[in-house]
Enzyme design. Structure first.
Site, PDB file in Angstrom:
ATOM      1  CB  ALA A  12      -0.969   0.001   1.097  1.00 42.95           C
ATOM      2  N   GLY A  15       0.874  -5.046   1.086  1.00 46.35           N
ATOM      3  CA  GLY A  15      -0.148  -5.226  -0.136  1.00 46.35           C
ATOM      4  C   GLY A  15       0.519  -5.926  -1.169  1.00 46.35           C
ATOM      5  CD  GLU A  47      -2.094  -8.185   2.416  1.00 40.67           C
ATOM      6  OE1 GLU A  47      -1.300  -6.927   2.543  1.00 40.67           O
ATOM      7  OE2 GLU A  47      -2.744  -8.549   3.209  1.00 40.67           O
ATOM      8  CD  GLU A 106       0.887  -5.822   5.477  1.00 42.77           C
ATOM      9  OE1 GLU A 106       1.629  -6.563   6.143  1.00 42.77           O
ATOM     10  OE2 GLU A 106       0.082  -5.896   4.506  1.00 42.77           O
TER      11      GLU A 106
HETATM   12  N1  CO8 Z   1       4.455   3.394  -0.030  1.00 45.30           N
HETATM   13  C1  CO8 Z   1       5.017   4.611  -0.447  1.00 45.30           C
HETATM   14  N2  CO8 Z   1       6.265   4.960  -0.862  1.00 45.30           N
HETATM   15  C2  CO8 Z   1       7.318   3.834  -0.469  1.00 45.30           C
HETATM   16  C3  CO8 Z   1       6.726   2.565  -0.378  1.00 45.30           C
HETATM   17  C4  CO8 Z   1       5.274   2.363  -0.200  1.00 45.30           C
HETATM   18  N3  CO8 Z   1       4.771   1.296   0.272  1.00 45.30           N
HETATM   19  N4  CO8 Z   1       7.755   1.672  -0.336  1.00 45.30           N
HETATM   20  C5  CO8 Z   1       8.697   2.530  -0.776  1.00 45.30           C
HETATM   21  N5  CO8 Z   1       8.679   3.864  -0.888  1.00 45.30           N
HETATM   22  C6  CO8 Z   1       9.440   4.819  -1.266  1.00 45.30           C
HETATM   23  C7  CO8 Z   1      10.395   5.405  -0.274  1.00 45.30           C
HETATM   24  O1  CO8 Z   1       9.622   6.100   0.478  1.00 45.30           O
HETATM   25  C8  CO8 Z   1      11.206   5.897  -1.171  1.00 45.30           C
HETATM   26  O2  CO8 Z   1      10.813   7.246  -1.556  1.00 45.30           O
HETATM   27  P1  CO8 Z   1      12.065   8.629  -1.677  1.00 45.30           P
HETATM   28  O3  CO8 Z   1      12.830   7.931  -2.767  1.00 45.30           O
HETATM   29  O4  CO8 Z   1      11.331   9.717  -2.076  1.00 45.30           O
HETATM   30  O5  CO8 Z   1      12.833   8.529  -0.536  1.00 45.30           O
HETATM   31  C9  CO8 Z   1      11.317   5.094  -2.594  1.00 45.30           C
HETATM   32  O6  CO8 Z   1      10.232   4.456  -2.417  1.00 45.30           O
HETATM   33  C10 CO8 Z   1      12.426   4.041  -2.422  1.00 45.30           C
HETATM   34  O7  CO8 Z   1      12.284   3.238  -1.182  1.00 45.30           O
HETATM   35  P2  CO8 Z   1      13.782   3.365  -0.214  1.00 45.30           P
HETATM   36  O8  CO8 Z   1      14.341   4.201  -0.358  1.00 45.30           O
HETATM   37  O9  CO8 Z   1      13.066   2.965   0.864  1.00 45.30           O
HETATM   38  O10 CO8 Z   1      14.343   1.826  -1.022  1.00 45.30           O
HETATM   39  P3  CO8 Z   1      15.331   0.826  -0.420  1.00 45.30           P
HETATM   40  O11 CO8 Z   1      15.778  -0.115  -1.409  1.00 45.30           O
HETATM   41  O12 CO8 Z   1      16.087   1.187   0.791  1.00 45.30           O
HETATM   42  O13 CO8 Z   1      14.326  -0.019   0.697  1.00 45.30           O
HETATM   43  C11 CO8 Z   1      12.073  -1.445   0.826  1.00 45.30           C
HETATM   44  C12 CO8 Z   1      13.374  -0.988  -0.063  1.00 45.30           C
HETATM   45  C13 CO8 Z   1      12.559  -2.471   1.861  1.00 45.30           C
HETATM   46  C14 CO8 Z   1      10.927  -2.066  -0.003  1.00 45.30           C
HETATM   47  C15 CO8 Z   1      11.334  -0.077   1.745  1.00 45.30           C
HETATM   48  O14 CO8 Z   1      11.326   0.752   0.775  1.00 45.30           O
HETATM   49  C16 CO8 Z   1      10.177  -0.683   2.447  1.00 45.30           C
HETATM   50  O15 CO8 Z   1      10.326  -0.984   3.468  1.00 45.30           O
HETATM   51  N6  CO8 Z   1       9.278  -0.275   1.971  1.00 45.30           N
HETATM   52  C17 CO8 Z   1       7.767  -0.091   2.617  1.00 45.30           C
HETATM   53  C18 CO8 Z   1       7.338  -1.560   2.738  1.00 45.30           C
HETATM   54  C19 CO8 Z   1       6.024  -1.702   3.512  1.00 45.30           C
HETATM   55  O16 CO8 Z   1       6.128  -1.547   4.727  1.00 45.30           O
HETATM   56  N7  CO8 Z   1       4.881  -2.205   2.738  1.00 45.30           N
HETATM   57  C20 CO8 Z   1       3.771  -2.451   3.640  1.00 45.30           C
HETATM   58  C21 CO8 Z   1       2.997  -1.305   3.232  1.00 45.30           C
HETATM   59  S1  CO8 Z   1       1.423  -1.280   4.261  1.00 45.30           S
HETATM   60  C22 CO8 Z   1       0.392  -2.377   3.275  1.00 45.30           C
HETATM   61  O17 CO8 Z   1       0.611  -2.968   2.316  1.00 45.30           O
HETATM   62  C23 CO8 Z   1      -0.866  -2.855   3.791  1.00 45.30           C
HETATM   63  C24 CO8 Z   1      -1.749  -3.622   2.700  1.00 45.30           C
HETATM   64  C25 CO8 Z   1      -3.140  -3.649   3.315  1.00 45.30           C
HETATM   65  C26 CO8 Z   1      -4.074  -2.311   2.639  1.00 45.30           C
HETATM   66  C27 CO8 Z   1      -4.522  -2.599   1.365  1.00 45.30           C
HETATM   67  C28 CO8 Z   1      -4.204  -1.847   0.182  1.00 45.30           C
HETATM   68  C29 CO8 Z   1      -3.365  -2.492  -0.719  1.00 45.30           C
END
Ligand code: CO8
Length: 270
Positions: free
Chosen positions: A75, A121, A124, A144
């Protein structure tokens, strides 16, 4: 997302939809945020599934992510940040689930080609695929709880059904990531292949499925999901009904007579 006048074909901004001879590939295309599933992206995925679902020539759908790093990071966390109330959270999850119900109801298989991170997500979404392929660099996880929420896109339901309760709970409660070989060993994915072979592998599977009778493909998928949602006995009763439907098709007559005549079948989808 907009509609072009002449062909009525939808133009997307968050996903790419490419049709090939017997299958279509849908690519989540937000590489700057690692293909995070914003509301608009989920709406486009849903629209694309409706479109492709009704196109007879599309016999299988491949879903993948743009770039070499992520299938989807889940998400869009900026959108989650804006949610205020329990009711808003419920609606967010409900609308997202509708997309996955639609995938399961499609008469054609959906092959997830997971080309990197599949988190939250994103994981999922992958779990809702009929066939799940992973590249060697893929990583799966449900982080999450780190954000103070729970998996809300089917993770608490599809993961335990796929890999068992204790393994699913460990993954959900710790938020740890699984690399592709561990995901394979747990039965979360069908195959692990090098990244540069991922799409070709998915396409090969799509073409193999496209050689089968279309109605039989649809009925087999339906029987399986109906059965998973009911007791083994009612699942078998559903199978009897779907088997009967398959036997009544023109394609079944073609399939059995082509075999006996030692020739390739020609399916009509009837
Ligand atoms: N949402 C928004 N922006 C994101 C997300 C995300 N899920 N993931 C990464 N980004 C952005 C970062 O903020 C970053 O932006 P910027 O360049 O502006 O700083 C860019 O993408 C690159 O990311 P990173 O610099 O963090 O890249 P890394 O290689 O260091 O790390 C990771 C990669 C490990 C994937 C890391 O980005 C991360 O942990 N991301 C979040 C993953 C996460 O927690 N996902 C779960 C979200 S909650 C969810 O999915 C709930 C689902 C249920 C609801 C139903 C709807 C679908």
């Amino acid at each position: 997302m907009s509609t072009t006048g002449s062909s009525e074909r939808v133009t997307y901004t968050n996903i790419l939809v490419e049709r090939q001879d017997v299958f279509a590939t849908v690519t989540i295309d937000r590489p700057k945020v690692l293909n995070a599933l914003s509301h608009a992206t989920r709406a486009e995925l849903s629209q694309a599934m409706s479109e492709l679902g009704s196109e007879q020539g599309v016999r299988a759908i491949i879903v993948t992510g743009s770039g070499q790093k992520a299938f989807s990071s889940g998400a869009d966390i900026a959108e989650l940040e804006a949610l205020e109330t329990a009711q808003e959270g419920f609606e967010h999850s409900r609308r997202s689930h509708e997309l996955l119900f639609k995938l399961h109801a499609l008469s054609k298989p959906v092959i997830m080609a997971v080309n990197g991170y599949a988190l939250g997500g994103g994981c999922e979404l992958a779990l809702a695929g009929d066939i799940i392929l992973a590249s060697e660099n893929a990583q799966f996880g449900l982080p999450e709880l780190n954000l103070g929420i729970i998996p809300g896109f089917g993770g608490t339901q599809r993961l335990p059904r796929l890999i068992g309760r204790t393994r699913a709970l460990e993954i959900i409660l710790t938020g740890r990531r699984l690399r592709a070989p561990e995901a394979l060993e747990m039965g979360l994915v069908n195959r692990v292949v090098p990244l540069d072979e991922l799409l070709a592998t998915a396409e090969g599977i799509a073409r193999t499925i496209a050689e089968k009778a279309p109605l039989a493909v649809a009925l087999a998928k339906q029987a399986l999901y109906d059965g998973l949602e009911s007791s083994p006995r009612s699942g078998c009763e559903a199978e009897m009904a779907y088997f009967g439907l398959a036997v009544g098709t023109a394609d079944r007559r073609e399939g059995t007579s082509a075999f006996l005549a030692k020739r390739a079948p020609e399916w009509q989808g009837k």
